[in-house]
Design an enzyme around this catalytic site. Structure first.
Site, mmCIF file in Angstrom:
data_model
loop_
_atom_site.group_PDB
_atom_site.id
_atom_site.type_symbol
_atom_site.label_atom_id
_atom_site.label_comp_id
_atom_site.label_asym_id
_atom_site.label_seq_id
_atom_site.Cartn_x
_atom_site.Cartn_y
_atom_site.Cartn_z
ATOM 1 N N LYS A 180 0.849 -1.193 0.000
ATOM 2 C CA LYS A 180 0.000 0.000 0.000
ATOM 3 C C LYS A 180 0.883 1.241 0.000
ATOM 4 C CE LYS A 180 -1.900 2.535 3.185
ATOM 5 N NZ LYS A 180 -1.727 3.848 2.516
ATOM 6 N N GLU A 256 10.370 1.204 10.186
ATOM 7 C CA GLU A 256 11.348 2.285 10.049
ATOM 8 C C GLU A 256 10.583 3.566 10.339
ATOM 9 O OE1 GLU A 256 13.082 5.240 9.077
ATOM 10 O OE2 GLU A 256 13.100 4.626 6.960
ATOM 11 N N CYS A 290 13.301 11.049 7.456
ATOM 12 C CA CYS A 290 13.272 10.463 8.800
ATOM 13 C C CYS A 290 14.586 10.661 9.522
ATOM 14 C CB CYS A 290 12.957 8.977 8.694
ATOM 15 S SG CYS A 290 13.989 8.146 7.501
ATOM 16 N N GLU A 386 9.526 15.500 16.091
ATOM 17 C CA GLU A 386 9.898 15.442 14.680
ATOM 18 C C GLU A 386 9.067 16.478 13.918
ATOM 19 O OE1 GLU A 386 9.024 11.731 12.456
ATOM 20 O OE2 GLU A 386 11.048 11.955 11.673
HETATM 21 P P1 NAI Z 1 1.761 7.941 8.711
HETATM 22 O O1 NAI Z 1 2.624 7.087 9.567
HETATM 23 O O2 NAI Z 1 0.369 8.217 9.169
HETATM 24 O O3 NAI Z 1 1.646 7.308 7.234
HETATM 25 C C1 NAI Z 1 2.567 6.405 6.667
HETATM 26 C C2 NAI Z 1 1.810 5.265 6.000
HETATM 27 O O4 NAI Z 1 1.061 4.575 6.981
HETATM 28 C C3 NAI Z 1 0.795 5.702 4.939
HETATM 29 O O5 NAI Z 1 0.803 4.767 3.885
HETATM 30 C C4 NAI Z 1 -0.523 5.649 5.692
HETATM 31 O O6 NAI Z 1 -1.635 5.452 4.858
HETATM 32 C C5 NAI Z 1 -0.296 4.441 6.575
HETATM 33 N N1 NAI Z 1 -1.153 4.381 7.757
HETATM 34 C C6 NAI Z 1 -1.670 5.409 8.470
HETATM 35 N N2 NAI Z 1 -2.442 4.947 9.474
HETATM 36 C C7 NAI Z 1 -2.410 3.587 9.401
HETATM 37 C C8 NAI Z 1 -3.024 2.550 10.142
HETATM 38 N N3 NAI Z 1 -3.816 2.796 11.175
HETATM 39 N N4 NAI Z 1 -2.771 1.275 9.790
HETATM 40 C C9 NAI Z 1 -1.961 0.994 8.756
HETATM 41 N N5 NAI Z 1 -1.373 1.941 7.996
HETATM 42 C C10 NAI Z 1 -1.590 3.227 8.321
HETATM 43 O O7 NAI Z 1 2.540 9.279 8.457
HETATM 44 P P2 NAI Z 1 1.949 10.696 7.961
HETATM 45 O O8 NAI Z 1 0.605 10.926 8.592
HETATM 46 O O9 NAI Z 1 2.067 10.749 6.508
HETATM 47 O O10 NAI Z 1 3.002 11.690 8.603
HETATM 48 C C11 NAI Z 1 2.975 11.953 10.006
HETATM 49 C C12 NAI Z 1 4.364 12.049 10.545
HETATM 50 O O11 NAI Z 1 5.043 10.813 10.407
HETATM 51 C C13 NAI Z 1 5.261 13.037 9.835
HETATM 52 O O12 NAI Z 1 5.074 14.321 10.333
HETATM 53 C C14 NAI Z 1 6.617 12.512 10.177
HETATM 54 O O13 NAI Z 1 6.975 12.976 11.446
HETATM 55 C C15 NAI Z 1 6.420 11.018 10.234
HETATM 56 N N6 NAI Z 1 6.840 10.332 9.003
HETATM 57 C C16 NAI Z 1 7.993 9.596 9.011
HETATM 58 C C17 NAI Z 1 8.433 8.990 7.856
HETATM 59 C C18 NAI Z 1 9.689 8.209 7.808
HETATM 60 O O14 NAI Z 1 10.357 8.215 6.795
HETATM 61 N N7 NAI Z 1 10.033 7.479 8.851
HETATM 62 C C19 NAI Z 1 7.717 9.117 6.597
HETATM 63 C C20 NAI Z 1 6.469 9.847 6.710
HETATM 64 C C21 NAI Z 1 6.086 10.434 7.867
#
Ligand code: NAI
Ligand code: MG
Length: 488
Positions: A180, A256, A290, A386
């Site tokens: 996904k 990650e 990240c 973050e």
């Molecule tokens: P997120 O963690 O909500 O989204 C990442 C992925 O997880 C997306 O594909 C989303 O659809 C999915 N997701 C969301 N809720 C889920 C659930 N309950 N069950 C399964 N999958 C789920 O991150 P978001 O909202 O885009 O960004 C929020 C914060 O996360 C950012 O401000 C940043 O701090 C951090 N982040 C860290 C990343 C990294 O590279 N480690 C990448 C993106 C965001």
């Protein structure tokens, strides 16, 4: 604005393009001008069920995929790498459209992924077990076998690399996949799915289901026929995934997650070079990384000179139309844009000194000025959380021990950097700081061959390198009884 043809907007299941069972779609937005680029099929539980069934069938022991020689899995991956190189320019432009990052950067990221695929292609027929001198009249060995059906959930910050970091080791290992992409950036994942099919992977081996996290993502995490979940994203969702993954079965989990990485600069550093490294460490990818070193610790002897230099470099950073030769594009979406501006506001309110930036740019698109805060204190929000935007926090320190303790005073542990010419200082820092990647006199260098991942709440497991493929393999121990040896 460059015109980019969007060819794929449906779900990719069993090597076919299909609508969602619900027929629902969701819009994907261009962060440069806030326009709707396309409506993409919105996967939900019903679609995840179909995709997982396809992946399960493709993992059956009699399936075409499972009967392939390991070397043939490698050949398919090599073909995929060639196709990515063929379409490099298109993939870069499509990424810029959907994600907003500068096109040169997007194309460079896509080019890197061809190398990653080739690295894992080479590993496909070199997955070795051990022969083990076990106690007793036995012969023992280990076999390394694919973990099974893998759910892979991606973020939006590096869509093409994240897709490849996830699928390449899993395919080399012989797994099947339901992936996904992030709801903000589904388009390149679908373009890559088309290349997976063109490369000749059998139906069901890779399935791509765009959709939202709490619906499609949760259905994948909670599915009883999924053996493993690999996730990159927020620590908050990482926790949800880890508990969901243990609800109906016991999935293997690699995560990650977020970071608040420190970069510690000692008095003996060349101020100009150090400021350049620190700048790249924060502002790359508009700060949406990240591993971004968002806590810049500078020793008191060079602190003032460093702050001046950091501000000068940030002021010169070019931000704007990502189809031109700029260093920084917009933030990904309205939500992240507002979140970053709120952090900037909190930095000002809590008494940090904003030496440059601090505002949005223009009034259309999610562009934010490269922002530098000096005199940041460890307990301020901008030093603890973050931000995921173009915001540098500079903090002053005096002694080595103080720097190490403060660097470690975080729940995260993804990356850390040190800038010094003193080898003892560098190695001692590397030994005592608790993070998955440590950089000396550089930052953010992530190579295909080296493991990447976090300590503490930055994650579980490693991607890339040898470690990356181990996350997709189970160890099977085979013990064979031998006849009892007669006494002489
Ligand atoms: P997120 O963690 O909500 O989204 C990442 C992925 O997880 C997306 O594909 C989303 O659809 C999915 N997701 C969301 N809720 C889920 C659930 N309950 N069950 C399964 N999958 C789920 O991150 P978001 O909202 O885009 O960004 C929020 C914060 O996360 C950012 O401000 C940043 O701090 C951090 N982040 C860290 C990343 C990294 O590279 N480690 C990448 C993106 C965001
Ligand atoms: Mg979220």
């Amino acid at each position: 604005m460059v015109k980019v043809d969007v060819k794929y907007t449906k779900l990719f299941i069993n090597n076919e393009w299909v609508d969602a069972v619900s027929k629902k779609t969701f819009p994907t937005i261009n962060p440069q001008d806030e326009s709707v680029i396309a409506h993409v099929a919105e996967g939900d539980k019903a679609d995840i069920d179909i995709a997982v069934a396809a992946a399960k069938k493709a993992f059956h022991r009699y399936s075409e995929w499972r009967k392939l020689d390991a070397s043939q899995r490698g050949r398919l991956l090599l073909k995929l790498a060639d196709l990515i190189e063929r379409d490099l320019e298109y993939l870069g432009q499509l990424e810029t459209l959907d994600n907003g990052k500068p096109v040169k950067q997007a194309t460079g990221e896509a080019a890197w992924t061809a190398q990653i695929i080739r690295y894992y292609a080479g590993k496909a027929d070199k997955i070795l077990g051990n022969t083990i001198p076990a106690d007793g009249e036995v012969l023992s060995m280990t076999l390394k076998e694919p973990v099974g059906v893998c759910g892979q959930i991606l973020p939006w910050n590096y869509p093409i690399p994240m897709f490849v970091w996830k699928i390449a080791p899993a395919l080399a290992a012989g797994c099947t996949i339901v992936l996904k992409p992030a709801e903000q950036t589904p388009l390149t994942a679908l373009a890559l799915a088309a290349l997976v099919k063109e490369a000749g992977f059998p139906p069901g081996v890779v399935n791509v289901v765009p959709g939202y996290g709490p619906t499609a993502g949760a259905a994948l995490t909670n599915h009883p026929d999924v053996d493993k979940i690999a996730f990159t994203g927020s620590t908050e969702v990482g926790r949800i995934i880890m508990s969901g993954a243990s609800a109906v079965n016991l999935k293997r989990v690699t995560l990650e997650l977020g970071g608040k990485s420190p970069l510690v600069i000692f008095n003996d550093a060349d101020v100009e070079k150090a400021a350049e490294i620190a700048h790249g460490a924060v502002f790359a990818n508009a700060g949406q990384s990240c591993v971004a070193a968002t806590r810049t610790y500078v020793q008191s002897g060079i602190y003032d000179a460093f702050v001046a230099k950091a501000a000068e470099i940030a002021k010169k950073r070019t931000v704007g139309n990502s189809y031109t030769d700029v260093e920084q594009g917009p933030q990904i979406d309205e939500e992240m844009f507002s979140k970053v501006l709120n952090y900037i506001k909190s930095g000002k309110e809590q008494g940090a000194r904003c030496v440059t930036g601090g505002e949005r740019i223009g009034n259309v698109g999610y562009f934010i000025q490269p922002t530098v805060f000096a005199d940041v204190k460890d307990d301020m929000k901008i030093a603890r959380e973050e931000i995921f935007g173009p915001v540098q926090s500079i903090l002053k320190f005096d002694t080595f021990d103080e720097a190490v303790d403060r660097a470690n005073d975080t729940n995260y542990g993804l990356g850390a950097g040190v800038i010094t010419n003193d080898i003892t200082t560098a190695l001692s820092f590397a030994k005592h700081v608790r993070a998955g990647s440590i950089w000396v006199n550089t930052y953010s260098v992530v190579a295909t061959q080296t493991p990447f991942g976090g300590f503490k709440e930055s994650g579980i497991g490693r991607e890339l390198g040898e470690d990356g493929i181990l996350q997709y393999l189970e160890t099977k121990t085979l013990t064979i009884s031998l006849p009892k040896q007669p006494a002489i």
